[in-house]
Design a protein around this motif. Structure first.
Motif, PDB file in Angstrom:
ATOM      1  N   SER A  15       5.825   1.758   3.321  1.00 10.35           N
ATOM      2  CA  SER A  15       6.468   2.596   2.466  1.00 10.35           C
ATOM      3  C   SER A  15       5.668   2.524   1.078  1.00 10.35           C
ATOM      4  O   SER A  15       4.649   2.291   0.796  1.00 10.35           O
ATOM      5  N   THR A  16       6.359   3.276  -0.001  1.00  4.19           N
ATOM      6  CA  THR A  16       5.384   3.327  -1.213  1.00  4.19           C
ATOM      7  C   THR A  16       6.360   2.872  -2.388  1.00  4.19           C
ATOM      8  O   THR A  16       7.853   2.947  -2.125  1.00  4.19           O
ATOM      9  N   ASP A  17       6.017   2.261  -3.338  1.00  7.44           N
ATOM     10  CA  ASP A  17       6.758   1.776  -4.612  1.00  7.44           C
ATOM     11  C   ASP A  17       7.037   2.813  -5.552  1.00  7.44           C
ATOM     12  O   ASP A  17       6.452   4.249  -5.246  1.00  7.44           O
ATOM     13  N   GLN A  18       7.512   2.556  -6.685  1.00 11.56           N
ATOM     14  CA  GLN A  18       7.871   3.373  -7.716  1.00 11.56           C
ATOM     15  C   GLN A  18       6.843   4.207  -8.414  1.00 11.56           C
ATOM     16  O   GLN A  18       6.677   5.186  -8.948  1.00 11.56           O
ATOM     17  N   ASN A  19       5.507   3.489  -8.384  1.00 13.41           N
ATOM     18  CA  ASN A  19       4.369   4.022  -8.909  1.00 13.41           C
ATOM     19  C   ASN A  19       3.238   4.688  -7.900  1.00 13.41           C
ATOM     20  O   ASN A  19       2.597   5.195  -8.139  1.00 13.41           O
ATOM     21  N   GLY A  20       4.005   4.667  -6.660  1.00 15.58           N
ATOM     22  CA  GLY A  20       3.203   5.444  -5.572  1.00 15.58           C
ATOM     23  C   GLY A  20       2.148   4.700  -4.776  1.00 15.58           C
ATOM     24  O   GLY A  20       1.506   5.226  -4.009  1.00 15.58           O
ATOM     25  N   ASN A  21       2.165   3.527  -5.019  1.00 17.01           N
ATOM     26  CA  ASN A  21       1.160   2.784  -4.237  1.00 17.01           C
ATOM     27  C   ASN A  21       1.918   2.260  -3.013  1.00 17.01           C
ATOM     28  O   ASN A  21       2.987   2.106  -2.649  1.00 17.01           O
ATOM     29  N   THR A  37      -0.797  -4.869  -0.046  1.00 18.59           N
ATOM     30  CA  THR A  37      -0.933  -3.798  -0.965  1.00 18.59           C
ATOM     31  C   THR A  37      -2.222  -3.552  -1.284  1.00 18.59           C
ATOM     32  O   THR A  37      -3.072  -4.552  -1.305  1.00 18.59           O
ATOM     33  N   LYS A  38      -2.686  -2.250  -1.245  1.00 17.67           N
ATOM     34  CA  LYS A  38      -4.037  -2.016  -1.312  1.00 17.67           C
ATOM     35  C   LYS A  38      -4.392  -1.846  -3.085  1.00 17.67           C
ATOM     36  O   LYS A  38      -3.567  -1.169  -3.655  1.00 17.67           O
ATOM     37  N   VAL A  39      -5.225  -2.679  -3.234  1.00 15.92           N
ATOM     38  CA  VAL A  39      -5.332  -2.683  -4.756  1.00 15.92           C
ATOM     39  C   VAL A  39      -6.428  -1.759  -5.390  1.00 15.92           C
ATOM     40  O   VAL A  39      -6.116  -0.876  -6.299  1.00 15.92           O
ATOM     41  N   PHE A  44      -7.627  -5.831  -1.011  1.00 14.28           N
ATOM     42  CA  PHE A  44      -6.110  -5.629  -0.719  1.00 14.28           C
ATOM     43  C   PHE A  44      -5.511  -6.969  -1.286  1.00 14.28           C
ATOM     44  O   PHE A  44      -6.212  -8.001  -1.377  1.00 14.28           O
ATOM     45  N   GLN A  45      -4.299  -6.916  -1.579  1.00 14.55           N
ATOM     46  CA  GLN A  45      -3.665  -8.304  -1.954  1.00 14.55           C
ATOM     47  C   GLN A  45      -2.420  -8.519  -0.865  1.00 14.55           C
ATOM     48  O   GLN A  45      -1.717  -7.674  -0.664  1.00 14.55           O
ATOM     49  N   ALA A  46      -2.262  -9.790  -0.407  1.00 14.31           N
ATOM     50  CA  ALA A  46      -1.332 -10.196   0.554  1.00 14.31           C
ATOM     51  C   ALA A  46      -0.477 -11.020  -0.233  1.00 14.31           C
ATOM     52  O   ALA A  46      -0.974 -11.889  -0.550  1.00 14.31           O
ATOM     53  N   VAL A  47       0.902 -10.992   0.173  1.00 18.72           N
ATOM     54  CA  VAL A  47       1.933 -11.656  -0.386  1.00 18.72           C
ATOM     55  C   VAL A  47       2.628 -12.258   0.552  1.00 18.72           C
ATOM     56  O   VAL A  47       3.305 -11.532   1.212  1.00 18.72           O
TER      57      VAL A  47
END
Length: 74
Positions: A15-21, A37-39, A44-47
């Motif tokens: 999916s994409t967030d509000q900023n388009g990431n 999330t691709k930084v 990448f950042q894994a949470v």
């Protein structure tokens, strides 16, 4: 007595967030185990579900890390 190997089905929903990431949610069954999330091009950042953040070099490394973390806490 030996243990039998169980296969695990991991589902990835993009999916994409509000900023388009682009954000990828990892699910085992109906339970979310974390997000990736691709930084930038090579990071990448894994949470996980405990809001612990990890920086990894590849998407696959992030998936493996989140699965290991999920099994560690169960």
């Amino acid at each position: 007595m030996s243990k039998t190997s169980k296969s695990i089905n991991v589902e990835i929903k993009d999916s994409t967030d509000q900023n388009g990431n682009q954000i990828s949610d990892l699910l085992i069954g109906r339970k979310r185990i974390g997000t990736i999330t691709k930084v930038n091009d090579d990071k990448f950042q894994a949470v996980n579900t405990h809001q612990e953040s990890y920086h990894v070099k590849t998407f696959d490394e992030g998936v493996q890390l989140l699965i290991k973390d999920f099994h560690l806490h169960h």
